[in-house]
Design an enzyme around this catalytic site. Structure first.
Site, PDB file in Angstrom:
ATOM      1  N   CYS A  82       0.829  -1.191   0.000  1.00  0.00           N
ATOM      2  CA  CYS A  82       0.000   0.000   0.000  1.00  0.00           C
ATOM      3  C   CYS A  82       0.876   1.259   0.000  1.00  0.00           C
ATOM      4  O   CYS A  82       1.645   1.453  -0.935  1.00  0.00           O
ATOM      5  CB  CYS A  82      -1.000  -0.027   1.161  1.00  0.00           C
ATOM      6  SG  CYS A  82      -2.349   1.182   0.920  1.00  0.00           S
ATOM      7  N   HIS A 191      -3.793  -4.718  -0.304  1.00  0.00           N
ATOM      8  CA  HIS A 191      -3.372  -5.307   0.970  1.00  0.00           C
ATOM      9  C   HIS A 191      -3.460  -6.833   0.910  1.00  0.00           C
ATOM     10  O   HIS A 191      -4.546  -7.390   1.106  1.00  0.00           O
ATOM     11  CB  HIS A 191      -4.268  -4.809   2.104  1.00  0.00           C
ATOM     12  CG  HIS A 191      -4.063  -3.380   2.465  1.00  0.00           C
ATOM     13  ND1 HIS A 191      -3.099  -2.971   3.363  1.00  0.00           N
ATOM     14  CD2 HIS A 191      -4.697  -2.262   2.057  1.00  0.00           C
ATOM     15  CE1 HIS A 191      -3.154  -1.653   3.498  1.00  0.00           C
ATOM     16  NE2 HIS A 191      -4.102  -1.196   2.707  1.00  0.00           N
ATOM     17  N   GLU A 193      -2.441  -8.810   3.113  1.00  0.00           N
ATOM     18  CA  GLU A 193      -2.743  -9.276   4.475  1.00  0.00           C
ATOM     19  C   GLU A 193      -4.232  -9.162   4.802  1.00  0.00           C
ATOM     20  O   GLU A 193      -4.688  -9.721   5.804  1.00  0.00           O
ATOM     21  CB  GLU A 193      -1.900  -8.511   5.502  1.00  0.00           C
ATOM     22  CG  GLU A 193      -2.385  -7.134   5.864  1.00  0.00           C
ATOM     23  CD  GLU A 193      -2.051  -6.054   4.848  1.00  0.00           C
ATOM     24  OE1 GLU A 193      -2.287  -4.880   5.159  1.00  0.00           O
ATOM     25  OE2 GLU A 193      -1.563  -6.383   3.732  1.00  0.00           O
TER      26      GLU A 193
END
Length: 211
Positions: A82, A191, A193
Site C-alpha cells: 500500500c 493489501h 494481508e
C-alpha cells in the site's frame, strides 16, 4: 527452510495483520524498527497506511530509506504494501503538497481520477506473463484495496542489459499500478494481508522467491 521476515515498524501500517498473514504461510515474523534486524533478515516487508508525507517522515525516523537502499544494493528482498509501495517512488503529491519518496523507481503518486474515492473494496488485477507474485492465481481473483492515490503512469523503461520490471495494473476510474516485480524489490498497492486466501497465495509466492 523457514524464512525470517521483518515487518518494519515505523509508526504506520497494519503491522499485526501483516505479521499474522505472513505467519499463516509459514514465515518466522518479527515486527521491529531495529536497523540491524531489518537489514539482515531474509525478507523485509514495508507496510503503510495514511498520507504519503507522514509515512515518509516515519520511515526516515527509523532510517528506513537507508535500510531499503542498502538491502537492494545487496540484492536482498523487500516487499512494499500500500503506502509502503507508494513511498518507493520518486515523489508523492497530496493536497498540493509534494513530498520526496525513496526514489527506487521514477514516477509520481497522485490522486486517482475516479467518481468515488477512496477506492475501497475488492478488485481484479491484470498481471503480466511470467509474474512470480501471481503465479498460480486465477486472473479473476480479487484483492482488497483501500486508497485514493496511486501511480497512474509507469516511467521506468530500462535499456539493453536491464530486465524490464513486471508491472501489474488495476483500474478504478483510471488504470493504476497495482503491483511491481523488479528483481529483489516487489510491491503491491492492495493489501495482501487483508485479501484472505488470495493474499495468502501471493505472500506464499513471495516467500518462495527468497533465497
Amino acid at each position: 527452510m523457514v524464512k525470517n521476515i521483518v515487518v518494519l515498524d515505523y509508526g504506520s501500517g497494519n503491522l499485526r495483520s501483516a505479521e499474522r498473514a505472513l505467519a499463516r504461510v509459514g514465515a518466522n515474523v518479527t515486527v521491529t524498527s531495529d536497523f540491524d534486524a531489518a537489514l539482515e533478515c531474509d525478507g523485509l516487508v514495508v507496510p503503510g497506511v495514511g498520507a504519503f508525507e507522514a509515512c515518509m517522515a516515519g520511515l526516515k525516523s527509523v532510517y528506513g530509506e537507508r535500510i531499503i537502499g542498502r538491502r537492494l544494493a545487496g540484492g536482498r528482498p523487500v516487499l512494499g504494501i500500500c503506502v509502503g509501495m507508494q513511498i518507493l517512488f520518486a515523489r508523492g503529491v497530496e493536497h498540493g503538497v509534494e513530498t520526496e519518496g525513496c526514489g527506487e523507481w521514477p514516477g509520481t503518486v497522485e490522486r486517482l481520477d475516479a467518481p468515488v474515492l477512496p477506492h475501497m473494496g475488492w478488485n481484479t488485477v491484470k498481471a503480466p506473463a511470467g509474474s512470480a507474485l501471481f503465479a498460480g492465481i486465477d486472473e479473476a481473483t480479487r484483492f482488497y484495496f483501500v486508497h485514493s492515490y496511486g501511480v497512474r503512469e509507469w516511467e521506468l523503461h530500462p535499456g539493453d542489459g536491464f530486465a524490464e520490471p513486471l508491472v501489474t495494473w488495476a483500474e478504478h476510474g483510471v488504470p493504476f499500478v497495482a503491483a511491481v516485480e523488479n528483481g529483489p524489490l516487489m510491491a503491491t498497492q492492495f493489501h495482501p494481508e487483508k485479501s484472505g486466501d488470495a493474499g495468502a497465495a501471493l505472500l506464499s509466492n513471495w516467500l518462495g522467491t527468497l533465497e
